[in-house]
Scaffold this motif. Structure first.
Motif, PDB file in Angstrom:
ATOM      1  N   THR A  71       0.715  -1.211  -0.168  1.00  0.00           N
ATOM      2  CA  THR A  71       0.022   0.095  -0.078  1.00  0.00           C
ATOM      3  C   THR A  71       0.889   1.309  -0.048  1.00  0.00           C
ATOM      4  N   SER A  72       0.205   2.444  -0.376  1.00  0.00           N
ATOM      5  CA  SER A  72       1.140   3.586  -0.217  1.00  0.00           C
ATOM      6  C   SER A  72       1.741   3.952   1.167  1.00  0.00           C
ATOM      7  N   LYS A  73       0.642   3.563   2.201  1.00  0.00           N
ATOM      8  CA  LYS A  73       1.290   3.711   3.506  1.00  0.00           C
ATOM      9  C   LYS A  73       2.381   2.971   3.755  1.00  0.00           C
ATOM     10  N   THR A  74       2.637   1.368   3.535  1.00  0.00           N
ATOM     11  CA  THR A  74       3.839   0.555   3.429  1.00  0.00           C
ATOM     12  C   THR A  74       4.951   1.196   2.626  1.00  0.00           C
ATOM     13  N   LEU A  75       4.845   1.505   1.417  1.00  0.00           N
ATOM     14  CA  LEU A  75       6.083   2.053   0.589  1.00  0.00           C
ATOM     15  C   LEU A  75       6.385   3.400   1.207  1.00  0.00           C
TER      16      LEU A  75
END
Length: 284
Positions: free
Chosen positions: A83-87
């Motif tokens: 997800t964008s959060k993880t990236l």
């Protein structure tokens, strides 16, 4: 002195507001942004990556076919499947080995590159369907023109990331258990199987022969599928011939002439796979 303190507090408040609204962060270090917070990044997606206080590192990046992105100072980072959060967290952690202070990173999904899914089997228009955000299973089938006669709507296959699950849309079609209307993701494959079960119509029908069985099929529905009776049909003497599990035959008599409303038992006589509907010729 009080005036100076007030000015300092005012400046700190402005900086906090600026960082909150212009560069939101995960906790304080990194944060998901945009409308795709739960979206799984895929190959071909276009990303904006913003680094607070390091404008020279801000990037517009497309996810490469191998699923990676190349970011200044840290090289390749696996983006597809996250997800964008993880990236954002990954990039922030990698940059933290270079900078003294852990930088705030924001990842925004600007456009989706792998924006399609596939549907095949017992639908009107099988093929590739453009993906739109928040498309759900029932919507996906509607986009494919809906199911056709004989579709097994209780055992639809959904293939995602090489994992298969079986789902049903029977309750959804009645407006019930809407929590089962699962969200479709890009690259999903939906397979609507065709029923192998059949019923048979013989005698004075306009189109006798085998017909696909579907759960909840009634006598009248089956006769409508066969385009009704011929002019010689004895509609008061219709019979259902059913093979029982023990090998015996059960004969159910249906008087179509006396069906007046849906509350009549005859009209709601549900068929079973293998049933034979026989329509005799009337006596002149």
């Amino acid at each position: 002195m009080n005036t100076i303190k007030k000015n300092i507090i005012f400046v700190i408040a402005l900086l906090f507001i600026a960082r909150t609204f212009l560069f939101p962060g995960i906790s304080i270090a990194e944060q998901d942004s945009g409308n795709h917070g739960d979206y799984t990044i895929g190959v071909g997606d276009s990303l904006s990556i913003l680094v607070w206080d390091q404008a020279n590192l801000n990037q517009e990046i497309t996810v490469l076919p191998d699923g990676n992105i190349t970011f200044p100072l840290i090289g390749n980072v696996k983006a597809a499947g996250t997800t964008s959060k993880t990236l954002a967290r990954k990039i922030s952690n990698r940059l933290n080995t270079i900078f003294r202070k852990k930088p705030t990173v924001t990842v925004i999904v600007r456009s989706i590159g792998n924006d399609f899914f596939y549907i095949m089997g017992a639908v009107a228009h099988a093929g590739t369907i453009p993906y739109t955000h928040r498309t759900r299973l029932l919507q996906a089938i509607i986009l494919a023109g809906g199911t056709v006669v004989g579709a097994k709507t209780d055992s639809i296959l959904l293939i995602r990331n090489n994992h298969t699950r079986t789902v049903s849309i029977e309750d959804l079609q009645k407006g019930e258990h809407l929590e089962k209307n699962i969200e479709i993701k890009p690259q999903d494959v939906i397979i609507v199987p065709m029923s192998t079960d059949q019923i048979y119509i013989m005698g004075e029908s306009n189109a006798p022969g085998p017909y696909f069985y579907t759960k909840g099929l009634t006598v009248l529905q089956a006769l409508l599928n066969a385009h009704g009776f011929s002019q010689f049909a004895s509609t008061g003497s219709v019979r259902i011939i059913r093979q029982e599990k023990d090998g015996s035959k059960k004969i159910i008599h249906i008087d179509i002439d006396h069906i007046e409303n849906e509350k009549k038992t005859e009209q709601k006589e549900y068929l079973k796979p293998g049933d034979l509907i026989y329509i005799p010729q009337r006596m002149f």
